[in-house]
Scaffold this active site. Structure first.
Site, mmCIF file in Angstrom:
data_model
loop_
_atom_site.group_PDB
_atom_site.id
_atom_site.type_symbol
_atom_site.label_atom_id
_atom_site.label_comp_id
_atom_site.label_asym_id
_atom_site.label_seq_id
_atom_site.Cartn_x
_atom_site.Cartn_y
_atom_site.Cartn_z
ATOM 1 N N HIS A 1 5.897 4.671 12.397
ATOM 2 C CA HIS A 1 5.966 4.488 10.935
ATOM 3 C C HIS A 1 7.070 5.406 10.400
ATOM 4 O O HIS A 1 6.890 6.618 10.326
ATOM 5 C CB HIS A 1 4.593 4.862 10.378
ATOM 6 C CG HIS A 1 4.441 4.795 8.895
ATOM 7 N ND1 HIS A 1 3.624 3.884 8.278
ATOM 8 C CD2 HIS A 1 4.973 5.537 7.900
ATOM 9 C CE1 HIS A 1 3.652 4.080 6.965
ATOM 10 N NE2 HIS A 1 4.470 5.080 6.711
ATOM 11 N N CYS B 1 5.324 8.844 -0.582
ATOM 12 C CA CYS B 1 3.964 9.359 -0.684
ATOM 13 C C CYS B 1 3.921 10.260 -1.899
ATOM 14 O O CYS B 1 4.729 11.179 -2.016
ATOM 15 C CB CYS B 1 3.571 10.135 0.568
ATOM 16 S SG CYS B 1 1.936 10.866 0.383
ATOM 17 N N HIS C 1 10.085 6.578 7.615
ATOM 18 C CA HIS C 1 10.688 6.560 6.275
ATOM 19 C C HIS C 1 12.170 6.846 6.471
ATOM 20 O O HIS C 1 12.549 7.576 7.388
ATOM 21 C CB HIS C 1 10.023 7.603 5.376
ATOM 22 C CG HIS C 1 8.655 7.182 4.932
ATOM 23 N ND1 HIS C 1 8.351 6.863 3.628
ATOM 24 C CD2 HIS C 1 7.512 6.989 5.631
ATOM 25 C CE1 HIS C 1 7.076 6.506 3.548
ATOM 26 N NE2 HIS C 1 6.545 6.576 4.746
ATOM 27 N N ARG D 1 0.835 -1.209 0.000
ATOM 28 C CA ARG D 1 0.000 0.000 0.000
ATOM 29 C C ARG D 1 0.872 1.262 0.000
ATOM 30 O O ARG D 1 1.019 1.926 -1.024
ATOM 31 C CB ARG D 1 -0.955 -0.031 1.203
ATOM 32 C CG ARG D 1 -2.092 0.970 1.110
ATOM 33 C CD ARG D 1 -1.719 2.353 1.560
ATOM 34 N NE ARG D 1 -1.228 2.404 2.933
ATOM 35 C CZ ARG D 1 -0.656 3.475 3.458
ATOM 36 N NH1 ARG D 1 -0.500 4.572 2.746
ATOM 37 N NH2 ARG D 1 -0.218 3.451 4.708
ATOM 38 N N ASP D 2 1.521 1.555 1.111
ATOM 39 C CA ASP D 2 2.346 2.760 1.181
ATOM 40 C C ASP D 2 3.447 2.693 0.125
ATOM 41 O O ASP D 2 3.818 3.698 -0.480
ATOM 42 C CB ASP D 2 2.976 2.871 2.581
ATOM 43 C CG ASP D 2 3.332 4.293 2.969
ATOM 44 O OD1 ASP D 2 2.839 5.231 2.321
ATOM 45 O OD2 ASP D 2 4.110 4.472 3.917
ATOM 46 N N ASN E 1 9.992 3.626 2.652
ATOM 47 C CA ASN E 1 9.765 3.263 4.046
ATOM 48 C C ASN E 1 10.996 2.549 4.570
ATOM 49 O O ASN E 1 11.782 1.994 3.815
ATOM 50 C CB ASN E 1 8.598 2.268 4.116
ATOM 51 C CG ASN E 1 7.271 2.913 3.841
ATOM 52 O OD1 ASN E 1 6.935 3.210 2.701
ATOM 53 N ND2 ASN E 1 6.512 3.140 4.875
#
Ligand code: COA
Ligand code: ZN
Length: 315
Positions: free
Chosen positions: A225, A258, A227, A30-31, A267
């Site tokens: 979360h 993103c 990056h 997803r990300d 990430n």
């Protein structure tokens, strides 16, 4: 070429005071894929998700039911869910991102049983990412959460731009805690604090977790979360572990970013996180070799090498 240890794993030495078990929340499909220029075929996404489940990852976020005009990379969300929903309860471990009521409807229609909502800690990114004010975005996320919970669907909350914003600069701790508390009050079981552009450092992580505790948010309802834009992700995980956080987001082969925050790069790579946690004797239930293989398959589809240092060292 570095020389891996015979078993391809680090020696284990526990550090006192750290949790003994950590849950890795895998966000690569997803990300990760939302930010790739290439449109990845649905079958390759389904294979990636299946590989990651087989590697032992307890949660593998599957896709987003966002506007296909905004994120064409994930326009096949319904097909991806159909491709992975082959056992009863299987979709419980595959949350899907929903930005609004329309996204939730689409997720329901595809059989989703776990969703995630997201709100920016900052005003500018709320507008750029959701086309809403920050206040409205929180209201919408709360409404979506209440509807989903009413239907027996679990909801994770994401707060983005928690450590800095490319347009606004530094982000106050209370800007973040307001949003997290609002998401938890609405019924999210967990809030993931995102360093969307990777600018955070370890002391900031400690301060942000402490600010949540002071605001009445228990540490076991927090996930982190990161990056790796500025190479700080693992140091930040370590600070999170010291603060008692036991859930970390990561993406196999470090894919991601993103599309609405140009300075966001990949990430934290799941492989790199696993190497560190394994060396610290922290259980995850995940097979590093299998994640490496999953990441390698996906980077072959993307046509570029993995930024994961562990993948490079062992590859
Ligand atoms: N799924 C599919 N279509 C959607 C949708 C959804 N979740 N939400 C809105 N739409 C459609 C509407 O039906 C409408 O379609 P129409 O023009 O055919 O009538 C159109 O999109 C515009 O709707 P509107 O409510 O005005 O949306 P918007 O253009 O203001 O965009 C979002 C708002 C939230 C849908 C959009 O900003 C978005 O999807 N953002 C997600 C960004 C993202 O995924 N970022 C990465 C996560 S960090
Ligand atoms: Zn992210």
């Amino acid at each position: 070429m570095s020389a891996p240890l015979p078993a391809g794993l680090p020696a284990v030495h526990r550090l006192e005071g750290l949790p003994t078990r950590v849950r890795i929340h895998e966000v690569g499909a997803r990300d990760g894929l939302q930010a790739e220029k290439a449109l990845v075929p649905t079958e390759a996404k389904v294979a990636f998700i299946r590989d990651l489940v087989a590697a032992g990852l307890p949660v593998v976020e599957a896709t987003s039911f966002v506007s296909p005009r905004w994120v064409p990379q994930l326009a096949d969300a319904a097909e991806v869910l159909a491709g992975i929903a082959d056992a009863p309860g299987e979709l419980d471990r595959h949350p899907v991102l929903v930005p609004n009521a329309k996204g939730l409807e689409r997720a329901f229609a595809s059989g989703a049983t776990a969703v995630a909502v997201f709100v920016s800690a900052t005003e500018t990114f709320a507008r750029r990412n959701l086309n809403m004010t920050r206040e409205r975005a929180l209201e919408v996320a709360q409404e979506v959460t209440a509807t989903a919970r009413g239907a027996g669907v679990s909801v994770r909350g994401y707060v983005s731009m928690c450590f800095g914003d490319p347009w606004e600069g530094p982000v106050g701790l209370d800007r973040v805690t307001e949003v997290s508390a609002g998401l938890l009050e609405a019924g999210c079981h967990e809030v993931s604090l995102g360093d969307t552009i990777g600018v955070g450092t370890a002391g900031h992580v400690q301060a942000l977790v402490a600010a949540h505790t002071a605001a009445g948010v228990p540490v076991d309802s927090l996930a982190l979360h990161f990056h790796d834009t500025y190479g700080q992700a693992l140091a930040n995980v370590h600070a999170g572990l010291v603060a008692g956080v036991t859930c970390f987001d990561a993406s196999a082969a470090g894919i991601g970013g993103c599309p609405f925050a140009g300075s966001a790069t990949g990430n934290l790579a799941t492989e790199d996180l696993l190497w560190m946690l394994t060396g610290l004797g922290i259980e995850t239930g995940v097979d590093l070799r299998a994640v490496l293989a999953a990441g390698a398959r996906m980077t072959a589809v993307l046509g570029r090498p993995s930024p994961s240092r562990v993948a490079q060292a062992l590859g």
